[in-house]
Design a protein around this motif. Structure first.
Motif, PDB file in Angstrom:
ATOM      1  N   ALA A  96       0.810  -1.217   0.000  1.00 48.49           N
ATOM      2  CA  ALA A  96       0.000   0.000   0.000  1.00 48.49           C
ATOM      3  C   ALA A  96       0.846   1.271   0.000  1.00 48.49           C
ATOM      4  CB  ALA A  96      -0.930   0.001   1.214  1.00 48.49           C
ATOM      5  N   ASP A  97       2.027   1.214   0.587  1.00 48.84           N
ATOM      6  CA  ASP A  97       2.935   2.363   0.612  1.00 48.84           C
ATOM      7  C   ASP A  97       4.352   1.833   0.457  1.00 48.84           C
ATOM      8  OD1 ASP A  97       4.764   4.418   1.568  1.00 48.84           O
ATOM      9  OD2 ASP A  97       2.987   5.497   2.269  1.00 48.84           O
ATOM     10  N   PHE A  98       4.954   2.102  -0.684  1.00 47.10           N
ATOM     11  CA  PHE A  98       6.258   1.538  -1.006  1.00 47.10           C
ATOM     12  C   PHE A  98       7.313   1.974   0.005  1.00 47.10           C
ATOM     13  CE2 PHE A  98      10.338   1.335  -3.189  1.00 47.10           C
ATOM     14  CZ  PHE A  98      10.298   0.065  -3.742  1.00 47.10           C
ATOM     15  N   ASP A  99       7.298   3.246   0.396  1.00 45.50           N
ATOM     16  CA  ASP A  99       8.322   3.764   1.305  1.00 45.50           C
ATOM     17  C   ASP A  99       8.265   3.081   2.668  1.00 45.50           C
ATOM     18  OD1 ASP A  99       9.212   5.504  -0.638  1.00 45.50           O
ATOM     19  OD2 ASP A  99       7.970   7.173   0.044  1.00 45.50           O
ATOM     20  N   VAL A 100       7.064   2.789   3.143  1.00 42.94           N
ATOM     21  CA  VAL A 100       6.895   2.208   4.475  1.00 42.94           C
ATOM     22  C   VAL A 100       7.110   0.694   4.473  1.00 42.94           C
ATOM     23  CG1 VAL A 100       5.253   1.841   6.374  1.00 42.94           C
ATOM     24  CG2 VAL A 100       5.310   4.039   5.182  1.00 42.94           C
ATOM     25  N   LEU A 101       6.688   0.026   3.416  1.00 47.20           N
ATOM     26  CA  LEU A 101       6.617  -1.434   3.433  1.00 47.20           C
ATOM     27  C   LEU A 101       7.719  -2.149   2.655  1.00 47.20           C
ATOM     28  CD1 LEU A 101       2.752  -1.735   2.908  1.00 47.20           C
ATOM     29  CD2 LEU A 101       4.014  -1.842   5.072  1.00 47.20           C
ATOM     30  N   THR A 168      -1.057   5.415  -2.033  1.00 43.15           N
ATOM     31  CA  THR A 168      -0.803   6.261  -3.194  1.00 43.15           C
ATOM     32  C   THR A 168      -1.178   5.600  -4.518  1.00 43.15           C
ATOM     33  OG1 THR A 168       1.503   5.501  -3.182  1.00 43.15           O
ATOM     34  CG2 THR A 168       1.019   7.555  -2.036  1.00 43.15           C
ATOM     35  N   VAL A 169      -1.109   4.289  -4.578  1.00 45.32           N
ATOM     36  CA  VAL A 169      -1.442   3.599  -5.826  1.00 45.32           C
ATOM     37  C   VAL A 169      -2.929   3.748  -6.149  1.00 45.32           C
ATOM     38  CG1 VAL A 169      -1.487   1.371  -6.998  1.00 45.32           C
ATOM     39  CG2 VAL A 169       0.456   1.971  -5.562  1.00 45.32           C
ATOM     40  N   VAL A 170      -3.778   3.785  -5.117  1.00 37.01           N
ATOM     41  CA  VAL A 170      -5.219   3.899  -5.332  1.00 37.01           C
ATOM     42  C   VAL A 170      -5.573   5.199  -6.041  1.00 37.01           C
ATOM     43  CG1 VAL A 170      -7.449   4.116  -4.152  1.00 37.01           C
ATOM     44  CG2 VAL A 170      -5.832   2.363  -3.440  1.00 37.01           C
ATOM     45  N   ALA A 171      -4.816   6.273  -5.778  1.00 37.73           N
ATOM     46  CA  ALA A 171      -5.079   7.555  -6.423  1.00 37.73           C
ATOM     47  C   ALA A 171      -4.926   7.476  -7.939  1.00 37.73           C
ATOM     48  CB  ALA A 171      -4.156   8.627  -5.852  1.00 37.73           C
ATOM     49  N   GLN A 172      -4.200   6.448  -8.417  1.00 39.00           N
ATOM     50  CA  GLN A 172      -4.053   6.283  -9.865  1.00 39.00           C
ATOM     51  C   GLN A 172      -5.392   5.992 -10.534  1.00 39.00           C
ATOM     52  OE1 GLN A 172      -0.989   3.447 -10.843  1.00 39.00           O
ATOM     53  NE2 GLN A 172       0.541   4.457  -9.576  1.00 39.00           N
ATOM     54  N   ARG A 173      -6.352   5.459  -9.774  1.00 33.05           N
ATOM     55  CA  ARG A 173      -7.688   5.246 -10.321  1.00 33.05           C
ATOM     56  C   ARG A 173      -8.308   6.586 -10.711  1.00 33.05           C
ATOM     57  NH1 ARG A 173     -10.205   1.129  -5.720  1.00 33.05           N
ATOM     58  NH2 ARG A 173      -8.820  -0.637  -6.131  1.00 33.05           N
ATOM     59  N   CYS A 174      -8.161   7.564  -9.815  1.00 32.89           N
ATOM     60  CA  CYS A 174      -8.708   8.899 -10.089  1.00 32.89           C
ATOM     61  C   CYS A 174      -7.983   9.555 -11.256  1.00 32.89           C
ATOM     62  CB  CYS A 174      -8.586   9.776  -8.848  1.00 32.89           C
ATOM     63  SG  CYS A 174      -9.356   9.115  -7.354  1.00 32.89           S
ATOM     64  N   GLN A 175      -6.646   9.434 -11.283  1.00 36.07           N
ATOM     65  CA  GLN A 175      -5.871  10.038 -12.365  1.00 36.07           C
ATOM     66  C   GLN A 175      -6.211   9.403 -13.704  1.00 36.07           C
ATOM     67  OE1 GLN A 175      -3.474  12.756 -12.131  1.00 36.07           O
ATOM     68  NE2 GLN A 175      -4.149  12.617 -14.272  1.00 36.07           N
ATOM     69  N   GLY A 176      -6.328   8.084 -13.726  1.00 32.38           N
ATOM     70  CA  GLY A 176      -6.686   7.406 -14.969  1.00 32.38           C
ATOM     71  C   GLY A 176      -8.059   7.827 -15.458  1.00 32.38           C
ATOM     72  N   PHE A 177      -9.004   7.986 -14.534  1.00 31.31           N
ATOM     73  CA  PHE A 177     -10.362   8.416 -14.898  1.00 31.31           C
ATOM     74  C   PHE A 177     -10.322   9.798 -15.528  1.00 31.31           C
ATOM     75  CE2 PHE A 177     -14.698   9.923 -14.078  1.00 31.31           C
ATOM     76  CZ  PHE A 177     -15.450   8.813 -14.461  1.00 31.31           C
ATOM     77  N   ALA A 178      -9.562  10.710 -14.905  1.00 32.74           N
ATOM     78  CA  ALA A 178      -9.436  12.064 -15.453  1.00 32.74           C
ATOM     79  C   ALA A 178      -8.820  12.035 -16.846  1.00 32.74           C
ATOM     80  CB  ALA A 178      -8.599  12.928 -14.512  1.00 32.74           C
ATOM     81  N   ASP A 179      -7.773  11.226 -17.026  1.00 30.53           N
ATOM     82  CA  ASP A 179      -7.122  11.141 -18.334  1.00 30.53           C
ATOM     83  C   ASP A 179      -8.057  10.538 -19.372  1.00 30.53           C
ATOM     84  OD1 ASP A 179      -4.897  12.228 -17.155  1.00 30.53           O
ATOM     85  OD2 ASP A 179      -3.763  10.357 -17.069  1.00 30.53           O
ATOM     86  N   GLY A 180      -8.886   9.579 -18.955  1.00 31.76           N
ATOM     87  CA  GLY A 180      -9.856   9.003 -19.879  1.00 31.76           C
ATOM     88  C   GLY A 180     -10.872  10.033 -20.340  1.00 31.76           C
ATOM     89  N   LEU A 181     -11.249  10.926 -19.438  1.00 36.33           N
ATOM     90  CA  LEU A 181     -12.172  12.007 -19.807  1.00 36.33           C
ATOM     91  C   LEU A 181     -11.473  13.100 -20.607  1.00 36.33           C
ATOM     92  CD1 LEU A 181     -14.262  12.606 -16.538  1.00 36.33           C
ATOM     93  CD2 LEU A 181     -14.927  11.308 -18.575  1.00 36.33           C
TER      94      LEU A 181
END
Length: 316
Positions: A96-101, A168-181
């Motif tokens: 879920a968090d590369f830096d921490v895990l 942080t990876v989950v936010a890519q869902r929002c970014q991908g949606f915006a780019d699709g629009l």
């Protein structure tokens, strides 16, 4: 640490010599631990628990699910370290968090423990920490597919309700949606938190401040269920375009009642089930899939609900 070269040689040895019973000299007393980042309150992970339980039963191996009760990632890092200290045959974990895990995961790999990354993280991150593979949904690609679909339905603006801002990876869902629009994400992604009342209030506040918003995108039941209540209170149920990631009982009802257009199924059952099967066969026979496994995305709409409705929250 078992190198990739060693693993490949073990695989070749089994193919060349059918009499060899196992690749790592394990025998049948195999134990795997799945560590997730999910808090106890997130019922979406019940499907993951069902997945490892069924795989453990079918493969005749011992499986265990561990998680930080509050979703604290520092706590999760400690849980991975504790799991590795018990020397299981394999660890299945989210990233879920590369830096921490990444540190605790690399340490487990260095101790000779096979690791599979599931659900959260990327193929590149899994490779970086030395994991065997990644089993999950490519989040940006899923968001992009959703955005392209929404654009075809006439959507031009949206609010993305992100209940997992620390992942942080989950936010890519929002970014991908915006780019699709074909629009900027900007302030269209909100940090809703995980408390249902807060999620509802923040969705309502955003829509009141931005009344021309065409669509709502939620990232799972934690944000979708309170958003359903928010829209109902505002008289917007069925009036505003609503898409969501993941499935759950309330999401399925929303799709059935024409309130939610679609749910993106990343198939959490497979994200947990397949790593247990893969690790079992690798330990026993030295066989390993050559590629990472995409468990999603798949769009679930009203016309494809029968099987999903039957198993929602259990296996779907």
């Amino acid at each position: 640490m078992k190198s990739i070269f060693t693993k490949l040689m073990l695989t070749a040895a089994v193919i060349a010599s059918p009499a060899l019973a196992t690749a790592d000299d394990h025998g049948d007393d195999l134990k795997y631990i799945l560590v997730s980042h999910a808090p106890d309150s997130d019922t979406w992970w019940n499907t993951v628990k069902n997945g490892i339980a069924l795989a453990g039963e079918q493969m005749d191996v011992s499986v265990e699910y561990r998680n930080p009760p509050t979703g604290d990632l520092a706590d999760m890092a400690r849980i991975i370290e504790q799991a590795a200290a018990t020397q299981p045959d394999g660890i299945i974990t989210t990233l879920a968090d590369f830096d921490v895990l990444s540190g605790p995961i690399r340490s487990a790999v260095d101790q000779g423990i096979d690791v599979i990354i599931m659900n959260s993280g990327t193929v590149e991150q899994a490779r970086d920490v030395g994991a065997l593979m990644f089993v999950g949904q490519p989040e940006y690609d899923a968001g992009l597919a959703a955005g392209l679909r929404a654009k075809g339905d006439g959507v031009e603006s949206f609010v993305c309700v992100n209940h997992a801002i620390s992942n942080t990876v989950v936010a890519q869902r929002c970014q991908g949606f915006a780019d699709g629009l074909g629009v900027e994400l900007g302030s269209q992604m909100i940090d809703s938190g995980e408390d249902p009342s807060e999620v509802k209030n923040r969705v309502q506040a955003y829509l009141n401040a931005n009344p021309d918003t065409d669509a709502v995108l939620t990232l799972g039941p934690v944000s979708a269920d309170p958003t359903l209540l928010a829209l109902d209170e505002m008289g917007l149920s069925g009036e505003i375009y609503f898409g969501t990631f993941d499935l759950g009982e309330e999401i399925v009802k929303g799709i059935k009642n024409d309130i939610i257009e679609w749910g993106i199924d990343q198939q959490p059952f497979l994200q947990a089930y397949l790593p247990v099967v893969i690790l079992s066969n690798f330990d026993r026979y030295g066989v390993l899939p050559g590629n990472n496994i995409n468990s999603g995305p798949g769009f679930v709409t009203k016309d494809a609900l029968e099987k999903v409705e039957e198993f929602a929250g259990v296996y779907r």
